[in-house]
Motif scaffolding. Structure first.
Motif, short mmCIF file in Angstrom:
data_model
loop_
_atom_site.label_atom_id
_atom_site.label_comp_id
_atom_site.label_asym_id
_atom_site.label_seq_id
_atom_site.Cartn_x
_atom_site.Cartn_y
_atom_site.Cartn_z
N TYR A 252 52.48 1.89 -18.18
CA TYR A 252 52.72 2.15 -19.60
C TYR A 252 54.15 1.79 -19.99
CZ TYR A 252 48.20 4.40 -19.57
OH TYR A 252 46.86 4.65 -19.44
N GLU A 253 55.10 2.01 -19.10
CA GLU A 253 56.47 1.61 -19.36
C GLU A 253 56.57 0.10 -19.47
OE1 GLU A 253 60.89 1.86 -17.23
OE2 GLU A 253 59.19 3.03 -16.45
N ARG B 74 53.82 8.89 -18.23
CA ARG B 74 53.41 7.49 -18.34
C ARG B 74 54.63 6.58 -18.48
NH1 ARG B 74 48.30 7.43 -22.60
NH2 ARG B 74 46.67 7.98 -21.10
N ARG B 75 55.68 7.12 -19.04
CA ARG B 75 56.93 6.35 -19.20
C ARG B 75 57.91 6.60 -18.06
NH1 ARG B 75 54.54 7.18 -23.95
NH2 ARG B 75 54.84 5.65 -25.63
N ASN B 76 57.41 7.18 -16.97
CA ASN B 76 58.20 7.41 -15.76
C ASN B 76 59.37 8.36 -16.02
OD1 ASN B 76 58.47 6.92 -13.00
ND2 ASN B 76 60.08 5.40 -13.33
N MET C 146 54.05 2.41 -13.22
CA MET C 146 54.91 1.99 -14.34
C MET C 146 54.15 1.28 -15.45
SD MET C 146 58.20 0.41 -12.31
CE MET C 146 58.97 0.06 -13.91
N ASN D 229 52.29 11.80 -21.78
CA ASN D 229 52.92 10.62 -22.35
C ASN D 229 54.30 10.36 -21.76
OD1 ASN D 229 51.39 9.28 -24.78
ND2 ASN D 229 50.93 11.47 -24.88
N LEU D 230 55.04 11.40 -21.41
CA LEU D 230 56.34 11.19 -20.79
C LEU D 230 56.19 10.66 -19.37
CD1 LEU D 230 58.41 14.27 -22.02
CD2 LEU D 230 58.43 11.93 -22.90
N ASP E 282 55.18 -1.14 -22.75
CA ASP E 282 56.13 -0.96 -23.86
C ASP E 282 57.13 -2.10 -23.91
OD1 ASP E 282 54.90 1.37 -24.61
OD2 ASP E 282 56.36 2.70 -23.63
N ARG E 283 57.51 -2.62 -22.74
CA ARG E 283 58.56 -3.64 -22.68
C ARG E 283 58.02 -5.07 -22.78
NH1 ARG E 283 62.57 -1.52 -17.82
NH2 ARG E 283 63.16 0.47 -18.79
N LEU F 293 60.03 11.38 -28.52
CA LEU F 293 60.64 10.11 -28.15
C LEU F 293 61.91 9.85 -28.94
CD1 LEU F 293 57.46 7.85 -27.80
CD2 LEU F 293 58.76 9.00 -26.00
#
Length: 244
Positions: free
Chosen positions: A61-62, A132-134, A59, A129-130, A65-66, A234
Motif C-alpha cells: 500500500y505504501e 498498510r503504510r508501514n 509495503m 490503514n496505518l 501511494d508512491r 494522515l
C-alpha cells in the motif's frame, strides 16, 4: 561479518535499494530491515520470490501511494524490469524535492491509539490503514498483556510515541482507563524537553463534550465518517513528522 559490514556501509551511501529474491531469515532480510529503519526508498521485485516478495507484500500500500498501479504491476513482471530506472528516479527525485535526500537515520513515526474497549471499530480502521503504510501502531489490545503493570507499560509506550490519538466519544468519557491514558499523554506533552516530541490529538467521534480541563485547551477534530477519520489522522502525521 566483513561482508555484512560492507553491505551496511553501501546501504548508508545509497539513494535507493533494489531488492530481488533473497533468503528469508538471511542477510538480505536484515539489510531490508535496516533499509526500512533508515527510511531509504526500496523497490522490491517479486518474480524471484524470497524476502523481496515478502517485503513487497508488507509495503504494497505504501508503494501504491508512491508509484500507482502501474508501478505495482511492473514490480511483479520480469518483462518490465527495465522500467526500474524510471521508478527509482521518481522515488529519489521525490525525496530530493522534499529535502529528504540521504537522510541520517531517523525515528520512524509511532502512533498510540487511545480508544474505549466498548467501541473498537474506529481504532481497528485507523490501525489497519496505518499499518498498510508501514507505520508502527501501539494499542493496549495488542501490546499490553495480562499480568503486567499496565500503567507502567502505557508510560513506556507513550515515551516511544510521536502521535497520541484519543478517539473521544461518550464511551471514552466514561472510561477511567481512557482518561488515564489521556492524562498521561498530556503529562508528557507538558514535558517538552523529552524526546521524541509528542503530539496529542483529540478526534471527536460524536457530540460528547471534552471534560478534562487540559484536553479542552487542545484543538479538537470532529470526524463523522471513516473518510474524515483517516484523512484527519494522515494530515496530523504530515504536520508532525518526527524530528531528525
Amino acid at each position: 561479518m566483513a561482508w555484512i559490514l560492507s553491505q551496511i556501509a553501501a546501504l548508508d551511501s545509497a539513494d535507493i535499494v533494489l531488492a530481488i529474491g533473497g533468503k528469508e531469515g538471511g542477510a538480505a532480510e536484515l539489510l531490508l530491515q535496516l533499509t526500512t529503519e533508515r527510511r531509504r526508498p526500496v523497490l522490491p521485485f517479486t518474480f524471484l520470490g524470497g524476502v523481496a516478495a515478502s517485503t513487497f507484500a508488507r509495503m504494497r500500500y505504501e508503494l501504491f501511494d508512491r508509484l500507482g498501479e502501474g508501478g505495482i504491476e511492473a514490480l511483479q513482471d520480469p518483462a518490465r524490469v527495465d522500467t526500474c530506472a524510471d521508478m527509482a528516479g521518481h522515488l529519489v527525485a521525490g525525496r530530493r524535492r522534499d529535502g529528504l535526500e540521504k537522510p541520517e537515520p531517523t525515528r520512524s513515526p509511532v502512533v498510540f491509539i487511545s480508544y474505549p474497549r466498548a467501541r473498537p471499530a474506529e481504532a481497528d480502521f485507523v490501525e489497519m490503514n496505518l499499518r498498510r503504510r508501514n507505520i508502527e501502531v501501539i494499542r493496549d489490545e495488542h501490546d499490553f498483556g495480562t499480568g503486567y503493570e499496565v500503567p507502567g507499560l502505557i508510560s513506556e509506550a507513550l515515551h516511544r510515541a510521536t502521535l497520541f490519538i484519543a478517539l473521544w466519544c461518550s464511551d471514552y468519557a466514561c472510561s477511567p482507563w481512557c482518561c488515564d491514558e489521556l492524562e498521561m499523554a498530556l503529562d508528557r506533552l507538558e514535558r517538552a524537553s523529552q524526546a521524541p516530541p509528542l503530539m496529542v490529538a483529540v478526534l471527536c467521534l460524536d457530540e460528547t463534550r471534552v471534560v478534562p480541563k487540559r484536553a479542552r485547551k487542545l484543538l479538537h477534530h470532529p470526524v463523522r465518517s471513516r473518510d474524515e477519520l483517516l484523512a484527519t489522522v494522515l494530515r496530523l502525521m504530515e504536520q508532525h513528522a518526527p524530528a531528525r
